[in-house]
Design an enzyme around this catalytic site. Structure first.
Site, mmCIF file in Angstrom:
data_model
loop_
_atom_site.group_PDB
_atom_site.id
_atom_site.type_symbol
_atom_site.label_atom_id
_atom_site.label_comp_id
_atom_site.label_asym_id
_atom_site.label_seq_id
_atom_site.Cartn_x
_atom_site.Cartn_y
_atom_site.Cartn_z
ATOM 1 N N LYS A 40 -2.737 -2.798 16.329
ATOM 2 C CA LYS A 40 -2.470 -1.454 15.805
ATOM 3 C C LYS A 40 -3.552 -0.484 16.283
ATOM 4 C CE LYS A 40 0.204 -3.291 12.019
ATOM 5 N NZ LYS A 40 0.302 -3.740 10.633
ATOM 6 N N GLN A 50 -3.171 -3.673 5.476
ATOM 7 C CA GLN A 50 -2.551 -4.834 6.105
ATOM 8 C C GLN A 50 -2.168 -5.869 5.045
ATOM 9 O OE1 GLN A 50 -1.759 -5.140 9.439
ATOM 10 N NE2 GLN A 50 -0.732 -7.030 8.838
ATOM 11 N N ASP A 102 3.587 3.001 6.476
ATOM 12 C CA ASP A 102 4.399 1.782 6.495
ATOM 13 C C ASP A 102 5.774 2.018 5.853
ATOM 14 O OD1 ASP A 102 3.402 -0.434 7.826
ATOM 15 O OD2 ASP A 102 1.984 -0.947 6.221
#
Ligand code: NAD
Length: 280
Positions: A52, A96, A119
């Protein structure tokens, strides 16, 4: 010969489009910045976080990295999120997953400002998706829609079957296909006669989390097959939820693993970072 849907190439195209948008924003004096939080040092999570950050560097998004020890308390994590929510220079916040067992993931997701929820997991983002309002859409299903559209595959009017009803893939996938005017069926572990349902699909999206479970018996002749699964087989090679070699001869298009859905997730994360700037 079936069409092999090239997620590597399509994700590269999307990252280049994002790169241009980021440069245009920069030219107007707006920087794009993503805060990435990892708790603990799970090796798979470290690889995802590393990828990422690499993607951020490529498209010109600044990334701030917070690597917290495994024993970080929920309060400490929530207080960091609160601090980042309050920083106008931070546009996106990504925690995460999975988190260590002592931390309530739902509480963490809910703590992120929905405008910074890159997200797309916050209940407000999911609600906006359900009723067709502007918001951020979770990366993997959004990436699958891009794969279909950019491969010239029409969704409107098609029988779409999704295997799996998880919050991060199955459910948002079904809603996105519905938004594109597909006729959508969602199947899951309690579905009776799965094959009978999946064989109706013009577009079959497989997010079942079981290596190579889907063989040609599940697939209608000429169907489009999207494989979300990622596993390592006994030889440590990557494989999906679909038995690729078995299904290839019967489908009209298919995503390989690796090189199909996988690369799209990060590309859409980059897209979502820019989207969150627009929402702010
Ligand atoms: P999950 O385990 O949360 O959900 C699996 C779903 O499959 C459940 O809803 C369950 O009801 C259903 N299911 C299980 N057994 C079944 C059966 N026999 N018949 C019908 N349905 C059944 O998984 P997930 O998080 O949605 O992920 C699915 C797969 O996709 C995993 O392999 C995961 O690693 C992968 N994944 C890939 C990406 C990517 O970027 N490519 C992103 C997320 C997940």
């Amino acid at each position: 010969m079936p069409q092999i849907i090239d997620g590597k190439q399509i994700s590269a195209q999307i990252k280049d489009e994002v790169k241009e948008k980021v440069a245009a924003l920069k030219a107007q004096g707006t920087m794009v910045c993503l805060a990435v939080i990892q708790v603990g040092a799970d090796p798979a999570s470290s690889v995802y976080v590393g990828n990422k950050k690499k993607a951020c560097a490529y498209v010109g998004i600044e990334s701030l990295s917070y690597e917290l020890p495994e024993e970080t308390s929920q309060e400490e994590l929530l207080s960091l999120i609160d601090e980042l929510n309050g920083k106008p220079e931070v546009n996106g916040i990504l925690v995460q997953l999975p988190l260590p067992g002592h931390i309530d993931e739902d509480a963490v997701i809910r703590a992120i400002d929905p405008k910074k929820d890159v997200d797309g997991f916050h209940p407000q983002s999911v609600g906006a998706l359900c009723i067709g309002q502007p918001g951020v859409v979770s990366c993997t299903p959004a990436g699958i829609i891009e794969l279909l559209k950019r491969s010239g595959i029409e969704i409107a009017g098609k029988e779409c079957v999704v295997i799996g009803r998880s919050n991060i893939v199955g459910k948002p996938m079904a809603i996105l296909l519905l938004r594109e005017n597909g006729t959508v069926t969602v199947t899951h572990s309690r579905t009776r006669d799965l094959k009978e349902v999946t064989r109706r699909a013009d577009i079959l999206v497989v997010a079942v989390g079981k290596p190579k479970m889907i063989t040609k018996e599940y697939v209608k002749d000429g169907a489009v097959v999207i494989d979300v699964g990622i596993h390592r087989n006994e030889n440590h090679k990557l494989c999906g939820d679909v038995d690729y070699e078995d299904v290839l001869p019967v489908c009209s298009a298919i995503t390989p693993v690796p090189g199909g859905v996988g690369p799209m997730t990060i590309a859409m994360l980059m897209y979502n970072c820019v989207r969150s700037v627009e929402l702010q």
